[in-house]
Design an enzyme around this catalytic site. Structure first.
Site, PDB file in Angstrom:
ATOM      1  CB  CYS A 205       6.699  12.210 -27.290  1.00  0.00           C
ATOM      2  SG  CYS A 205       6.151  10.619 -27.976  1.00  0.00           S
TER       3      CYS A 205
ATOM      4  CE  LYS B 223      15.148  15.577 -28.343  1.00  0.00           C
ATOM      5  NZ  LYS B 223      14.122  15.559 -29.369  1.00  0.00           N
TER       6      LYS B 223
ATOM      7  CG  ASP C 261      16.754  17.706 -41.118  1.00  0.00           C
ATOM      8  OD1 ASP C 261      16.231  16.607 -40.877  1.00  0.00           O
ATOM      9  OD2 ASP C 261      16.187  18.621 -41.747  1.00  0.00           O
TER      10      ASP C 261
END
EC number: 1.3.1.-
Length: 342
Positions: free
Chosen positions: A102, A141, A204
């Site tokens: 984050c 993550k 992407d």
């Protein structure tokens, strides 16, 4: 197939843990569209420990969503461990994910999220402390680095693996990039080559073909879809189908888009009550309507709406107007101004 600890997914497609989006209403739609693993939006360790009502609601997992990963974040080892124990013992999530990506200042200022990307030792210390305290698989993550001068993706992923982490998701951007520029898939490939735990690529992936290219280029074990699924859960099942059969399914019709948008809203109403749900649904509807003819005008109307039934009436009217345009085109070969104005 993608396997994390003892949990086997039915495919390689993962829904990213997007803040303000990945509540049970949207996650369940993603699961119904075939997604192998859905991830809940991140929750603060301190909020979990203090147990406020809204936070506990964010920890709710519908059995139909499983397997599900519940993401936590924090900068203090003790509170992160305590929060992980709550998720481990008091929720039916399958996986505990630690946020290390984050980029938001209010998170990084607390020595949490992407801040860890600067210190592989801190990653090892924090992840190992959580792993030792819980029975569920722990994953991380992360982004590839803090900025272009500090890209420690390989070292950080190795620290996760050494600490007992069962998988790592890698977003191919730095914290500095936020969501701009391009994701660096070459670094995701380097991470995959450096560790033996599953690596999930992120960044992407806007089409099923992008997902195929990412898997082929990086050799990663799974592909995580985030912004590409906003208002577009069809992206998830189209990607699953394309990866499994090579068939590219068509985009949904406007009727189908609106039908699922209303289902999404009704689930939000059941979850949060009409007043909160309809307000929250406005941003989702902007995504669902994206690309549909005449949607710019309807978006302005939707943004003012506060009641569920009125929202449905507006959306149904919009779809009916599209049919009138189509019928007019078929009968005359041109679009009449009156039809467009409907």
């Amino acid at each position: 197939m993608l396997k994390i600890g003892g949990i086997e997914m039915k495919n390689q497609v993962v829904l990213a843990p997007m803040a303000g989006v990945c509540n049970p209403a949207f996650r369940l739609i993603a699961k119904e569209f075939g997604t192998g693993l859905v991830c809940a939006e991140m929750v603060s360790d301190k909020a979990i420990i203090h147990g406020n009502k809204r936070t506990r609601e964010m920890l709710f997992v519908d059995e139909r969503e499983k397997p599900l990963s519940l993401q936590i974040f924090g900068g203090d080892r003790e509170s992160l461990v305590e929060a992980a124990k709550v998720v481990d013992q008091e929720t039916n999530a399958d996986i505990i994910d630690i946020n290390m990506g984050c980029p938001v200042p209010k998170v990084t200022k607390c020595d949490a999220g992407a801040r860890w990307l600067l210190d592989p030792n801190k990653i090892y210390e924090m992840v190992s402390a959580v792993v030792e305290s819980v029975s569920k698989p722990v994953t991380v993550k992360m982004r590839i680095g803090w900025d272009s001068e500090h890209i420690y993706a390989v070292e950080n992923a190795r620290a996760v693996e050494r600490a007992g982490g069962q998988a790592v998701s890698v977003h191919g951007r730095t914290r500095e990039q936020l969501y701009t520029g391009h994701a660096n898939w070459d670094i995701i490939k380097e991470v995959k080559e450096a560790v033996s735990i599953p690596v999930i690529g992120n960044g992407d992936v806007a089409s099923p073909e992008d997902a195929r290219r990412m898997l082929d280029l990086t050799n990663c074990d799974g592909v995580m879809i985030g912004r590409g699924a906003l208002g577009n859960p069809w992206m998830l099942y189209r990607t699953i189908e394309y990866l499994q059969t090579g068939e590219l399914l068509p985009d949904p019709s406007p009727e189908e888009k609106i039908r699922i948008a209303i289902l999404h809203m009704d689930r939000l109403v059941a979850l949060k009550g009409e007043a909160v749900a309809v307000r929250e649904m406005r941003k989702h509807l902007a995504w669902y309507l994206k690309g549909l003819r005449g949607s710019a005008r309807i978006k302005d109307v939707v943004m003012e709406e506060t009641r569920r039934d009125d929202m449905v009436r507006i959306l149904d009217g919009f779809v009916s107007g599209l049919h009138m345009v189509e019928n007019d085109e078929h009968s005359t070969g041109a679009v009449s101004p009156a039809a467009v104005a409907q």
